[in-house]
Scaffold this motif. Structure first.
Motif, PDB file in Angstrom:
ATOM      1  N   VAL A 246       9.667   2.633  10.319  1.00  0.00           N
ATOM      2  CA  VAL A 246       8.234   2.938  10.404  1.00  0.00           C
ATOM      3  C   VAL A 246       7.392   1.666  10.386  1.00  0.00           C
ATOM      4  CG1 VAL A 246       6.313   4.149   9.302  1.00  0.00           C
ATOM      5  CG2 VAL A 246       8.592   5.176   9.317  1.00  0.00           C
ATOM      6  N   GLU A 247       7.656   0.804   9.405  1.00  0.00           N
ATOM      7  CA  GLU A 247       6.808  -0.374   9.213  1.00  0.00           C
ATOM      8  C   GLU A 247       7.299  -1.605   9.974  1.00  0.00           C
ATOM      9  OE1 GLU A 247       4.094   0.009   7.811  1.00  0.00           O
ATOM     10  OE2 GLU A 247       4.298   1.757   6.501  1.00  0.00           O
ATOM     11  N   LYS A 248       8.487  -1.521  10.567  1.00  0.00           N
ATOM     12  CA  LYS A 248       9.068  -2.670  11.280  1.00  0.00           C
ATOM     13  C   LYS A 248       9.160  -3.906  10.384  1.00  0.00           C
ATOM     14  CE  LYS A 248       9.162  -0.252  15.089  1.00  0.00           C
ATOM     15  NZ  LYS A 248      10.443   0.294  15.597  1.00  0.00           N
ATOM     16  N   GLY A 249       9.377  -3.663   9.081  1.00  0.00           N
ATOM     17  CA  GLY A 249       9.523  -4.767   8.141  1.00  0.00           C
ATOM     18  C   GLY A 249       8.225  -5.311   7.589  1.00  0.00           C
ATOM     19  N   GLU A 250       7.087  -4.772   8.024  1.00  0.00           N
ATOM     20  CA  GLU A 250       5.795  -5.265   7.543  1.00  0.00           C
ATOM     21  C   GLU A 250       5.505  -4.728   6.138  1.00  0.00           C
ATOM     22  OE1 GLU A 250       3.780  -7.433   8.955  1.00  0.00           O
ATOM     23  OE2 GLU A 250       5.031  -7.663  10.739  1.00  0.00           O
ATOM     24  N   SER A 251       4.810  -5.532   5.354  1.00  0.00           N
ATOM     25  CA  SER A 251       4.411  -5.118   4.009  1.00  0.00           C
ATOM     26  C   SER A 251       3.056  -4.427   4.082  1.00  0.00           C
ATOM     27  CB  SER A 251       4.335  -6.340   3.079  1.00  0.00           C
ATOM     28  OG  SER A 251       5.597  -6.951   2.955  1.00  0.00           O
ATOM     29  N   THR A 252       3.042  -3.134   3.813  1.00  0.00           N
ATOM     30  CA  THR A 252       1.798  -2.368   3.870  1.00  0.00           C
ATOM     31  C   THR A 252       1.616  -1.589   2.572  1.00  0.00           C
ATOM     32  OG1 THR A 252       2.827  -0.390   4.821  1.00  0.00           O
ATOM     33  CG2 THR A 252       2.070  -2.093   6.364  1.00  0.00           C
ATOM     34  N   GLU A 253       0.368  -1.276   2.268  1.00  0.00           N
ATOM     35  CA  GLU A 253       0.078  -0.483   1.074  1.00  0.00           C
ATOM     36  C   GLU A 253       0.671   0.915   1.196  1.00  0.00           C
ATOM     37  OE1 GLU A 253      -0.775   0.059  -2.580  1.00  0.00           O
ATOM     38  OE2 GLU A 253      -1.454  -1.818  -1.651  1.00  0.00           O
ATOM     39  N   GLN A 254       0.705   1.439   2.419  1.00  0.00           N
ATOM     40  CA  GLN A 254       1.295   2.753   2.647  1.00  0.00           C
ATOM     41  C   GLN A 254       2.771   2.757   2.257  1.00  0.00           C
ATOM     42  OE1 GLN A 254       0.489   5.759   3.463  1.00  0.00           O
ATOM     43  NE2 GLN A 254       2.525   6.581   3.946  1.00  0.00           N
ATOM     44  N   ALA A 259       7.271   4.169  -1.186  1.00  0.00           N
ATOM     45  CA  ALA A 259       8.501   3.758  -1.852  1.00  0.00           C
ATOM     46  C   ALA A 259       8.409   3.950  -3.365  1.00  0.00           C
ATOM     47  CB  ALA A 259       8.819   2.299  -1.518  1.00  0.00           C
ATOM     48  N   SER A 260       7.226   3.748  -3.933  1.00  0.00           N
ATOM     49  CA  SER A 260       7.053   3.959  -5.374  1.00  0.00           C
ATOM     50  C   SER A 260       7.297   5.421  -5.733  1.00  0.00           C
ATOM     51  CB  SER A 260       5.641   3.541  -5.808  1.00  0.00           C
ATOM     52  OG  SER A 260       5.447   2.152  -5.634  1.00  0.00           O
ATOM     53  N   ARG A 261       6.752   6.323  -4.932  1.00  0.00           N
ATOM     54  CA  ARG A 261       6.951   7.750  -5.193  1.00  0.00           C
ATOM     55  C   ARG A 261       8.411   8.146  -5.016  1.00  0.00           C
ATOM     56  NH1 ARG A 261       1.690   9.209  -1.521  1.00  0.00           N
ATOM     57  NH2 ARG A 261       0.089   8.650  -3.070  1.00  0.00           N
ATOM     58  N   ILE A 262       9.044   7.588  -4.006  1.00  0.00           N
ATOM     59  CA  ILE A 262      10.457   7.891  -3.768  1.00  0.00           C
ATOM     60  C   ILE A 262      11.307   7.413  -4.945  1.00  0.00           C
ATOM     61  CG2 ILE A 262      12.448   7.209  -2.377  1.00  0.00           C
ATOM     62  CD1 ILE A 262      10.883   9.358  -1.041  1.00  0.00           C
ATOM     63  N   LEU A 263      11.009   6.227  -5.450  1.00  0.00           N
ATOM     64  CA  LEU A 263      11.766   5.692  -6.580  1.00  0.00           C
ATOM     65  C   LEU A 263      11.621   6.587  -7.806  1.00  0.00           C
ATOM     66  CD1 LEU A 263      13.425   3.540  -8.027  1.00  0.00           C
ATOM     67  CD2 LEU A 263      11.333   2.193  -8.311  1.00  0.00           C
ATOM     68  N   LEU A 264      10.403   7.006  -8.108  1.00  0.00           N
ATOM     69  CA  LEU A 264      10.187   7.874  -9.266  1.00  0.00           C
ATOM     70  C   LEU A 264      10.861   9.231  -9.065  1.00  0.00           C
ATOM     71  CD1 LEU A 264       6.445   7.072 -10.075  1.00  0.00           C
ATOM     72  CD2 LEU A 264       8.472   6.327 -11.331  1.00  0.00           C
ATOM     73  N   ALA A 265      10.807   9.753  -7.847  1.00  0.00           N
ATOM     74  CA  ALA A 265      11.467  11.036  -7.572  1.00  0.00           C
ATOM     75  C   ALA A 265      12.978  10.919  -7.764  1.00  0.00           C
ATOM     76  CB  ALA A 265      11.146  11.490  -6.145  1.00  0.00           C
TER      77      ALA A 265
END
Length: 332
Positions: A246-254, A259-265
Motif C-alpha cells: 500500500v505505502e510502497k515503503g513510505e512512512s505515513t501517519e496512516q 500498524a499500531s492497531r494491528i499490533l494491539l489486536a
C-alpha cells in the motif's frame, strides 16, 4: 549523552535479544510435556518444568508490555517515562528468566547425575546469569557512577535543575514519524518470536502419541489455541505487507495508525492462544481441571492486565494530569 530516540531504539533492540532467548525456552517447555520421556520423569521434575513454563510466560508478558505501553500511553511518541518503563521491565524480566533457565538445567542434569550433583548444577545455572545480569552490572554501575553523581544526589539534582532552566520554555518535540514507525516495527518483531515458538509447538503436537490420549475437550481447546496463534502470526506479519504493497515503503501517519492497531489486536489473540495451551499443559501434568483453570485464568489476567489494564490506567492518569495543567495555566 545519547539522544532519547537512540536510547529507546537501543532498549527495544535489547528487548528483542531477550525475547529471542525466551523463545527457545518457551517452545521447549510447551513441547516437553508431550514428549515420550516426560511420563517417566519423577513428579518433582514435572512440576518444576511446569513452574519453569509459568516463569517464561511471565518473562514473555513482561517483554511484550513496552509495545502496548508505547502504543496506548504514548501513541508512538518517545518519552523519558517510556524509556524508564522499558528499562525497568527488562530488569524485572531477567529474574524469572534466570530461574526458568536454572530449573530446566536442573531437570536435564537430574536425568544424568544423582540429586546432589544435579542440584549443584542447577544452583550454578542460577548463579551464573544472576551474576552476569545483575551482579556485574551493579559493580560496574557503582564504579562509573559514584554516590554523589547518582540520581537523587545534590550533584544530579543540580544538573537536572540547570537542564530545566535551559529547556523549560521549549515545547516538547514530537517524535519524527519515521522514528515512530521504526520503533513500531521493532515492537512487532519483539512480539512475533513468542507467537512463532508457540505456533511450531502447536502444529507438531498433533503428531505425538500423548496428544492422541488427551480428552476430546483438550484437543478442541488446543485447536482453538492454534487458531488464535495463527491469527496472531498473520496479524503481526500484516504491517510488513501493508507497508510494501500500500505505502510502497513510505512512512505515513496512516500506516503508523494502522500498524499500531494491528499490533494491539494481535496481543489480544496472543494472550488467548498462550493461556489456552497453558491450560492443556497444566491439565496434562496435574490431571486437575480446577487447578489448570485457575492458573490459566491468572495467566490471562496477568497478560491483559499488564498489556491493557495498566497501560489504559496510565494513559487516563496522564490525560488527567494534562487537563489539570491546562486548567491551572488558564486560571492564571
Amino acid at each position: 549523552m545519547a539522544k532519547l530516540q537512540n536510547k529507546i531504539k537501543n532498549v527495544l533492540d535489547e528487548s528483542r535479544i531477550l525475547i529471542l532467548g525466551a523463545q527457545v525456552l518457551l517452545g521447549f517447555q510447551y513441547r516437553s510435556a508431550f514428549e515420550a520421556r516426560f511420563d517417566a520423569l519423577p513428579p518433582s521434575s514435572k512440576y518444576l518444568l511446569l513452574t519453569a513454563l509459568s516463569l517464561i510466560l511471565i518473562v514473555l508478558g513482561l517483554l511484550i508490555s513496552p509495545a502496548s505501553y508505547h502504543r496506548i500511553v504514548n501513541r508512538g511518541d518517545d518519552t523519558e517515562a517510556f524509556h524508564r518503563f522499558t528499562t525497568a521491565i527488562i530488569e524485572i524480566a531477567l529474574l524469572p528468566f534466570a530461574f526458568s533457565l536454572a530449573i530446566n538445567f536442573y531437570v536435564a542434569t537430574r536425568e544424568v547425575f544423582p540429586f546432589p550433583l544435579a542440584a549443584a548444577a542447577g544452583l550454578i545455572a542460577l548463579g551464573t546469569p544472576l551474576y552476569f545480569w545483575y551482579g556485574l552490572e551493579l559493580i560496574h554501575r557503582s564504579e562509573r557512577f559514584p554516590r554523589t553523581d547518582r540520581e537523587g544526589s545534590p550533584a544530579h539534582l543540580e544538573d537536572a535543575l540547570e537542564k530545566v532552566k535551559k529547556e523549560g520554555d521549549q515545547p516538547n518535540r514530537r517524535t519524527p514519524l519515521a522514528e515512530k514507525i521504526d520503533h513500531l516495527l521493532t515492537e512487532t518483531r519483539v512480539a512475533l518470536p513468542g507467537a512463532q515458538a508457540l505456533l511450531g509447538f502447536q502444529f507438531v503436537i498433533f503428531l505425538t502419541s500423548p496428544f492422541e490420549r488427551l480428552p476430546s475437550s483438550l484437543k478442541y481447546l488446543h485447536l482453538a489455541s492454534l487458531s488464535f496463534i495463527t491469527i496472531t502470526t498473520i496479524l503481526l506479519m500484516t504491517p510488513a505487507a501493508y507497508h510494501r504493497i500500500v505505502e510502497k515503503g513510505e512512512s505515513t501517519e496512516q500506516f503508523h495508525r494502522f500498524a499500531s492497531r494491528i499490533l494491539l489486536a494481535s496481543l489480544t489473540t496472543l494472550a488467548l492462544g498462550i493461556t489456552g495451551d497453558f491450560f492443556v499443559v497444566v491439565h496434562h501434568v496435574t490431571d486437575s481441571t480446577p487447578l489448570a483453570g485457575a492458573l490459566s485464568l491468572l495467566m490471562l489476567f496477568f497478560f491483559y492486565g499488564l498489556w491493557f489494564g495498566l497501560t489504559i490506567y496510565l494513559k487516563n492518569r496522564r490525560e488527567e494530569h494534562r487537563k489539570g495543567r491546562e486548567i491551572l495555566v488558564a486560571s492564571k
